[in-house]
Design a protein around this motif. Structure first.
Motif, PDB file in Angstrom:
ATOM      1  N   VAL A 103       0.840  -1.198   0.000  1.00  0.00           N
ATOM      2  CA  VAL A 103       0.000   0.000   0.000  1.00  0.00           C
ATOM      3  C   VAL A 103       0.873   1.246   0.000  1.00  0.00           C
ATOM      4  O   VAL A 103       1.811   1.363   0.788  1.00  0.00           O
ATOM      5  CB  VAL A 103      -0.920   0.010   1.241  1.00  0.00           C
ATOM      6  N   THR A 104       0.557   2.168  -0.874  1.00  0.00           N
ATOM      7  CA  THR A 104       1.248   3.456  -0.877  1.00  0.00           C
ATOM      8  C   THR A 104       0.304   4.520  -0.332  1.00  0.00           C
ATOM      9  O   THR A 104      -0.919   4.336  -0.300  1.00  0.00           O
ATOM     10  CB  THR A 104       1.685   3.853  -2.300  1.00  0.00           C
ATOM     11  N   PHE A 105       0.894   5.635   0.073  1.00  0.00           N
ATOM     12  CA  PHE A 105       0.068   6.738   0.577  1.00  0.00           C
ATOM     13  C   PHE A 105      -0.859   7.265  -0.520  1.00  0.00           C
ATOM     14  O   PHE A 105      -2.004   7.637  -0.252  1.00  0.00           O
ATOM     15  CB  PHE A 105       0.950   7.865   1.114  1.00  0.00           C
ATOM     16  N   THR A 106      -0.381   7.255  -1.756  1.00  0.00           N
ATOM     17  CA  THR A 106      -1.194   7.711  -2.892  1.00  0.00           C
ATOM     18  C   THR A 106      -2.401   6.797  -3.091  1.00  0.00           C
ATOM     19  O   THR A 106      -3.532   7.273  -3.286  1.00  0.00           O
ATOM     20  CB  THR A 106      -0.356   7.741  -4.179  1.00  0.00           C
ATOM     21  N   ASP A 107      -2.174   5.485  -3.024  1.00  0.00           N
ATOM     22  CA  ASP A 107      -3.281   4.524  -3.166  1.00  0.00           C
ATOM     23  C   ASP A 107      -4.339   4.752  -2.096  1.00  0.00           C
ATOM     24  O   ASP A 107      -5.542   4.775  -2.365  1.00  0.00           O
ATOM     25  CB  ASP A 107      -2.756   3.084  -3.065  1.00  0.00           C
ATOM     26  N   LEU A 108      -3.874   4.873  -0.855  1.00  0.00           N
ATOM     27  CA  LEU A 108      -4.797   5.064   0.259  1.00  0.00           C
ATOM     28  C   LEU A 108      -5.570   6.379   0.107  1.00  0.00           C
ATOM     29  O   LEU A 108      -6.776   6.425   0.350  1.00  0.00           O
ATOM     30  CB  LEU A 108      -4.028   5.041   1.578  1.00  0.00           C
ATOM     31  N   SER A 109      -4.895   7.435  -0.306  1.00  0.00           N
ATOM     32  CA  SER A 109      -5.548   8.738  -0.477  1.00  0.00           C
ATOM     33  C   SER A 109      -6.648   8.656  -1.522  1.00  0.00           C
ATOM     34  O   SER A 109      -7.749   9.195  -1.336  1.00  0.00           O
ATOM     35  CB  SER A 109      -4.519   9.801  -0.870  1.00  0.00           C
ATOM     36  N   LYS A 110      -6.365   7.974  -2.639  1.00  0.00           N
ATOM     37  CA  LYS A 110      -7.368   7.833  -3.698  1.00  0.00           C
ATOM     38  C   LYS A 110      -8.588   7.058  -3.206  1.00  0.00           C
ATOM     39  O   LYS A 110      -9.737   7.405  -3.532  1.00  0.00           O
ATOM     40  CB  LYS A 110      -6.749   7.137  -4.911  1.00  0.00           C
ATOM     41  N   SER A 111      -8.350   6.024  -2.414  1.00  0.00           N
ATOM     42  CA  SER A 111      -9.463   5.232  -1.882  1.00  0.00           C
ATOM     43  C   SER A 111     -10.320   6.048  -0.930  1.00  0.00           C
ATOM     44  O   SER A 111     -11.549   5.977  -0.963  1.00  0.00           O
ATOM     45  CB  SER A 111      -8.935   3.989  -1.159  1.00  0.00           C
ATOM     46  N   LEU A 112      -9.692   6.843  -0.083  1.00  0.00           N
ATOM     47  CA  LEU A 112     -10.438   7.682   0.855  1.00  0.00           C
ATOM     48  C   LEU A 112     -11.224   8.772   0.127  1.00  0.00           C
ATOM     49  O   LEU A 112     -12.344   9.110   0.521  1.00  0.00           O
ATOM     50  CB  LEU A 112      -9.484   8.300   1.875  1.00  0.00           C
ATOM     51  N   GLN A 113     -10.640   9.306  -0.941  1.00  0.00           N
ATOM     52  CA  GLN A 113     -11.353  10.306  -1.729  1.00  0.00           C
ATOM     53  C   GLN A 113     -12.564   9.686  -2.424  1.00  0.00           C
ATOM     54  O   GLN A 113     -13.635  10.296  -2.511  1.00  0.00           O
ATOM     55  CB  GLN A 113     -10.402  10.925  -2.758  1.00  0.00           C
ATOM     56  N   LYS A 114     -12.404   8.452  -2.900  1.00  0.00           N
ATOM     57  CA  LYS A 114     -13.510   7.737  -3.540  1.00  0.00           C
ATOM     58  C   LYS A 114     -14.625   7.484  -2.512  1.00  0.00           C
ATOM     59  O   LYS A 114     -15.814   7.668  -2.807  1.00  0.00           O
ATOM     60  CB  LYS A 114     -13.011   6.411  -4.110  1.00  0.00           C
ATOM     61  N   HIS A 115     -14.221   7.084  -1.313  1.00  0.00           N
ATOM     62  CA  HIS A 115     -15.192   6.853  -0.247  1.00  0.00           C
ATOM     63  C   HIS A 115     -15.960   8.125   0.070  1.00  0.00           C
ATOM     64  O   HIS A 115     -17.185   8.114   0.238  1.00  0.00           O
ATOM     65  CB  HIS A 115     -14.474   6.342   1.013  1.00  0.00           C
ATOM     66  N   LYS A 116     -15.262   9.239   0.125  1.00  0.00           N
ATOM     67  CA  LYS A 116     -15.902  10.523   0.430  1.00  0.00           C
ATOM     68  C   LYS A 116     -16.936  10.891  -0.625  1.00  0.00           C
ATOM     69  O   LYS A 116     -18.043  11.339  -0.313  1.00  0.00           O
ATOM     70  CB  LYS A 116     -14.840  11.620   0.546  1.00  0.00           C
ATOM     71  N   LYS A 117     -16.587  10.682  -1.898  1.00  0.00           N
ATOM     72  CA  LYS A 117     -17.526  10.994  -2.986  1.00  0.00           C
ATOM     73  C   LYS A 117     -18.753  10.094  -2.935  1.00  0.00           C
ATOM     74  O   LYS A 117     -19.884  10.550  -3.121  1.00  0.00           O
ATOM     75  CB  LYS A 117     -16.820  10.830  -4.334  1.00  0.00           C
ATOM     76  N   LEU A 118     -18.519   8.815  -2.678  1.00  0.00           N
ATOM     77  CA  LEU A 118     -19.635   7.875  -2.602  1.00  0.00           C
ATOM     78  C   LEU A 118     -20.560   8.202  -1.438  1.00  0.00           C
ATOM     79  O   LEU A 118     -21.775   8.103  -1.547  1.00  0.00           O
ATOM     80  CB  LEU A 118     -19.115   6.441  -2.475  1.00  0.00           C
TER      81      LEU A 118
END
Length: 252
Positions: A103-118
């Motif tokens: 896991v990279t910080f970039t991967d995690l950030s993208k997932s959290l941003q996706k969660h926020k949008k959803l």
């Protein structure tokens, strides 16, 4: 946001926690779980509050999908795994995203941003549904205005025994045996009245459930209602309404 971490490798869970707090220092790691058994036990306690789960797929005692077979989880999940073969299975449950290790910080950030949008879409959708239900829900009339000479009275629906029609004239009869003319058709009354309390048994009568004294079997599989108030006309449940009338009496 309150987060649950499910991971059986200590370095991996420490790295995940570090990245999460770097992304947002206000995040709270509620608990760190390392097995299916431990997760099931913790989730079964309905008092545990959390918003999001980060879940490794391969745990020491099996695949984490087994958790969903033992407990009901409605919160969003971000899956983490070293293998991409479980992606389809992950999205069969309430998965927000699927991150491959390492896991990279970039991967995690993208997932959290996706969660926020959803989550934003979900809350908007729920708000629309709430407004829609409010706009279109049936408006139940709980009082009727009647005229007696030069006086106007309000009669509570709960105090009405029945309505009946004679030609184009519709009468309201109270439980105290008082009779008034109302300016509604029986069809319109069916739209206005609480369907749990009132039922139209035939073309002539609408009866209130608490005004029924007895129901007896009548000819040709019909039913006859004996009301609490005196009526010259018999109140017969039409044959096609017998089944639905019985369900109404049962409250179903």
């Amino acid at each position: 946001m309150k987060i649950v971490l499910i991971e059986d490798e200590i370095p991996a869970i420490e790295k995940l926690e570090r990245y999460l707090l770097k992304y947002d220092p206000t995040f709270e790691i509620v608990i760190k779980l390392s097995s299916i058994a431990g997760a099931v036990e913790w989730f079964k306690d309905g008092e545990n509050a959390f918003d999001l789960i980060f879940m490794d797929i391969q745990l020491s005692d099996g695949l984490s999908f087994e958790i969903f077979n033992q407990v009901s989880l409605e919160k969003p999940v971000i899956f983490i795994t070293a293998f991409d073969e479980y992606a389809i299975d992950a999205f069969k449950v309430n998965s927000v995203d699927y991150i491959l290790k390492p896991v990279t910080f970039t991967d995690l950030s993208k997932s959290l941003q996706k969660h926020k949008k959803l989550q934003a879409v979900y809350h908007i959708d729920q708000a629309i549904k709430k407004v829609s239900n409010t706009l279109f829900e049936k408006k139940v009339k709980d009082r009727f205005l009647v005229r007696l000479g030069n006086h106007i009275h309000a009669i509570n629906a709960i105090d009405i025994a029945l309505f009946y029609a004679e030609g184009r004239t519709v009468f309201l009869v109270t439980k105290e045996q008082k009779k008034f003319i109302v300016e509604y058709s029986l069809e319109k009354l069916c739209e206005l009245l609480d369907s749990a309390l009132f039922y139209r048994v035939n073309r002539t009568f609408i009866i209130q459930i608490n005004a029924i004294n007895n129901v007896v079997v009548y000819s040709n599989s019909r039913l006859k209602i004996m009301p609490l108030v005196r009526m010259e006309k018999e109140i017969i449940v039409s044959r096609e309404k017998v089944s639905s009338f019985k369900r109404w009496l049962e409250g179903s």
